[in-house]
Each structure stands twice: as structure tokens, then as C-alpha cells.
Design a protein around this motif. Structure first.
Motif, short mmCIF file in Angstrom:
data_model
loop_
_atom_site.label_atom_id
_atom_site.label_comp_id
_atom_site.label_asym_id
_atom_site.label_seq_id
_atom_site.Cartn_x
_atom_site.Cartn_y
_atom_site.Cartn_z
N MET A 222 -64.67 10.54 -63.60
CA MET A 222 -63.47 9.93 -63.09
C MET A 222 -63.28 8.58 -63.76
SD MET A 222 -64.62 8.81 -59.28
CE MET A 222 -66.36 8.46 -59.14
N THR A 223 -62.07 8.10 -63.76
CA THR A 223 -61.76 6.82 -64.36
C THR A 223 -61.81 5.74 -63.29
OG1 THR A 223 -60.32 7.87 -65.97
CG2 THR A 223 -60.02 5.51 -65.63
N LEU A 224 -62.50 4.65 -63.59
CA LEU A 224 -62.61 3.52 -62.67
C LEU A 224 -61.99 2.29 -63.31
CD1 LEU A 224 -63.74 2.04 -60.16
CD2 LEU A 224 -65.89 1.78 -61.44
N GLU A 225 -61.14 1.61 -62.54
CA GLU A 225 -60.55 0.35 -62.97
C GLU A 225 -60.84 -0.68 -61.88
OE1 GLU A 225 -56.54 1.68 -62.91
OE2 GLU A 225 -56.60 2.41 -64.97
N ILE A 226 -61.49 -1.77 -62.26
CA ILE A 226 -61.74 -2.87 -61.33
C ILE A 226 -61.04 -4.09 -61.89
CG2 ILE A 226 -63.45 -4.29 -60.14
CD1 ILE A 226 -65.48 -2.02 -60.60
N ILE A 227 -60.06 -4.61 -61.15
CA ILE A 227 -59.28 -5.74 -61.65
C ILE A 227 -59.21 -6.84 -60.61
CG2 ILE A 227 -57.89 -4.32 -63.20
CD1 ILE A 227 -55.62 -4.49 -61.15
N SER A 228 -59.11 -8.06 -61.10
CA SER A 228 -58.86 -9.22 -60.24
C SER A 228 -57.53 -9.82 -60.70
CB SER A 228 -59.98 -10.24 -60.37
OG SER A 228 -59.94 -10.88 -61.64
N ALA A 229 -57.12 -10.89 -60.07
CA ALA A 229 -55.87 -11.54 -60.46
C ALA A 229 -55.98 -12.14 -61.86
CB ALA A 229 -55.51 -12.62 -59.45
N LYS A 230 -57.20 -12.41 -62.31
CA LYS A 230 -57.39 -13.09 -63.59
C LYS A 230 -57.71 -12.17 -64.77
CE LYS A 230 -58.96 -17.30 -61.39
NZ LYS A 230 -60.02 -18.27 -61.27
N LYS A 231 -58.40 -11.03 -64.49
CA LYS A 231 -58.81 -10.19 -65.62
C LYS A 231 -59.23 -8.80 -65.17
CE LYS A 231 -63.58 -11.84 -65.65
NZ LYS A 231 -64.64 -12.39 -66.46
N ILE A 232 -59.41 -7.93 -66.14
CA ILE A 232 -59.96 -6.60 -65.90
C ILE A 232 -61.48 -6.73 -65.99
CG2 ILE A 232 -60.17 -4.25 -66.78
CD1 ILE A 232 -57.33 -4.59 -67.94
N LEU A 233 -62.18 -6.39 -64.91
CA LEU A 233 -63.63 -6.52 -64.87
C LEU A 233 -64.32 -5.28 -65.41
CD1 LEU A 233 -63.79 -8.14 -61.35
CD2 LEU A 233 -64.07 -9.29 -63.53
N PHE A 234 -63.72 -4.11 -65.21
CA PHE A 234 -64.26 -2.87 -65.76
C PHE A 234 -63.14 -1.86 -65.86
CE2 PHE A 234 -66.03 1.41 -65.33
CZ PHE A 234 -66.96 1.40 -66.36
N GLN A 235 -63.17 -1.10 -66.93
CA GLN A 235 -62.24 0.01 -67.10
C GLN A 235 -62.97 1.06 -67.93
OE1 GLN A 235 -58.54 -0.97 -69.04
NE2 GLN A 235 -57.52 0.78 -68.10
N GLY A 236 -63.23 2.21 -67.31
CA GLY A 236 -63.95 3.26 -68.02
C GLY A 236 -64.32 4.39 -67.10
N GLU A 237 -65.23 5.23 -67.57
CA GLU A 237 -65.65 6.40 -66.80
C GLU A 237 -66.82 6.03 -65.89
OE1 GLU A 237 -64.23 9.57 -66.78
OE2 GLU A 237 -62.69 8.41 -67.81
N ALA A 238 -66.79 6.58 -64.68
CA ALA A 238 -67.86 6.38 -63.71
C ALA A 238 -68.18 7.71 -63.04
CB ALA A 238 -67.45 5.36 -62.66
N VAL A 239 -69.41 7.85 -62.60
CA VAL A 239 -69.86 9.06 -61.92
C VAL A 239 -69.73 8.90 -60.41
CG1 VAL A 239 -71.86 10.56 -61.54
CG2 VAL A 239 -71.44 9.59 -63.79
N ALA A 240 -69.98 7.68 -59.91
CA ALA A 240 -69.90 7.39 -58.47
C ALA A 240 -69.52 5.93 -58.28
CB ALA A 240 -71.24 7.67 -57.80
N VAL A 241 -68.79 5.65 -57.19
CA VAL A 241 -68.40 4.29 -56.85
C VAL A 241 -68.64 4.09 -55.36
CG1 VAL A 241 -66.55 2.57 -56.88
CG2 VAL A 241 -66.55 4.41 -58.57
N LYS A 242 -69.43 3.06 -55.01
CA LYS A 242 -69.69 2.73 -53.61
C LYS A 242 -68.89 1.47 -53.28
CE LYS A 242 -73.42 1.90 -50.35
NZ LYS A 242 -74.88 1.74 -50.20
N LEU A 243 -68.14 1.52 -52.17
CA LEU A 243 -67.21 0.45 -51.84
C LEU A 243 -67.43 -0.04 -50.41
CD1 LEU A 243 -64.45 2.62 -53.30
CD2 LEU A 243 -64.85 0.33 -54.18
N PRO A 244 -67.23 -1.35 -50.16
CA PRO A 244 -67.39 -1.90 -48.81
C PRO A 244 -66.10 -1.80 -48.00
CG PRO A 244 -67.06 -3.70 -50.35
CD PRO A 244 -67.05 -2.41 -51.15
N GLY A 245 -65.90 -0.71 -47.29
CA GLY A 245 -64.69 -0.50 -46.50
C GLY A 245 -64.76 -1.22 -45.16
N GLU A 246 -63.62 -1.34 -44.50
CA GLU A 246 -63.55 -2.01 -43.21
C GLU A 246 -64.40 -1.33 -42.14
OE1 GLU A 246 -59.28 -2.25 -42.50
OE2 GLU A 246 -59.46 -4.41 -42.80
N LEU A 247 -64.55 -0.01 -42.22
CA LEU A 247 -65.33 0.73 -41.23
C LEU A 247 -66.74 1.05 -41.73
CD1 LEU A 247 -62.58 3.20 -39.95
CD2 LEU A 247 -63.35 1.05 -38.93
N GLY A 248 -67.15 0.43 -42.82
CA GLY A 248 -68.46 0.67 -43.42
C GLY A 248 -68.30 1.08 -44.87
#
Length: 78
Positions: free
Chosen positions: A1-27
Motif C-alpha cells: 500500500m502507499t503511505l503518505e505522511i505530511i505535515s504543514a511544512k513538508k512531506i515526511l514519508f511517501q512510499g510503499e509500506a506493509v503496515a501502519v500503526k496509528l494512535p487513534g482516539e479510541l486506541g
């Protein structure tokens, strides 16, 4: 899958990833290939992702949003 991580200032990562773990509001939750579409708010924590070479990377976030659709994970952080 394609992962894009961006902030207001720059692109931090753009490329292929196998898994992404994220801190959601419910865990934290993990997104894998062919995940159902979703939009979620993120809380302070770490976004961790694993690339195809099994390297694990992480980025500290204060919050943000994630959009998952059609094997594209777009993470906007602040």
C-alpha cells in the motif's frame, strides 16, 4: 500500500509500506493492505510503519488525521 505522511511544512514519508500503526482516539490501530476505507482523528503518540524490507520507522505526532482508501494511507500530522 502507499503511505503518505505530511505535515504543514513538508512531506515526511511517501512510499510503499506493509503496515501502519496509528494512535487513534479510541486506541491505537493498525492498517494493512486492503484495509476498509476510513477516516480517523489521531491523538498524541507515534505513527509506526514497516516498509517492505521489514525496517520499522516511527514519527512522534501531536495529533492529526488519517484517511485510508483504496490501499492509500494519507496521514496529516501536527
Amino acid at each position: 500500500m502507499t503511505l503518505e505522511i505530511i505535515s504543514a511544512k513538508k512531506i515526511l514519508f511517501q512510499g510503499e509500506a506493509v503496515a501502519v500503526k496509528l494512535p487513534g482516539e479510541l486506541g491505537s490501530f493498525t492498517v494493512l493492505n486492503n484495509h476498509a476505507s476510513l477516516i480517523s482523528a489521531l491523538v498524541p503518540g507515534k505513527v509506526e510503519y514497516r516498509t517492505s524490507d521489514n525496517a520499522v520507522h516511527d514519527i512522534d505526532v501531536k495529533g492529526g488525521l488519517v484517511d485510508v482508501d483504496n490501499n492509500v494511507v494519507s496521514v496529516c500530522i501536527y
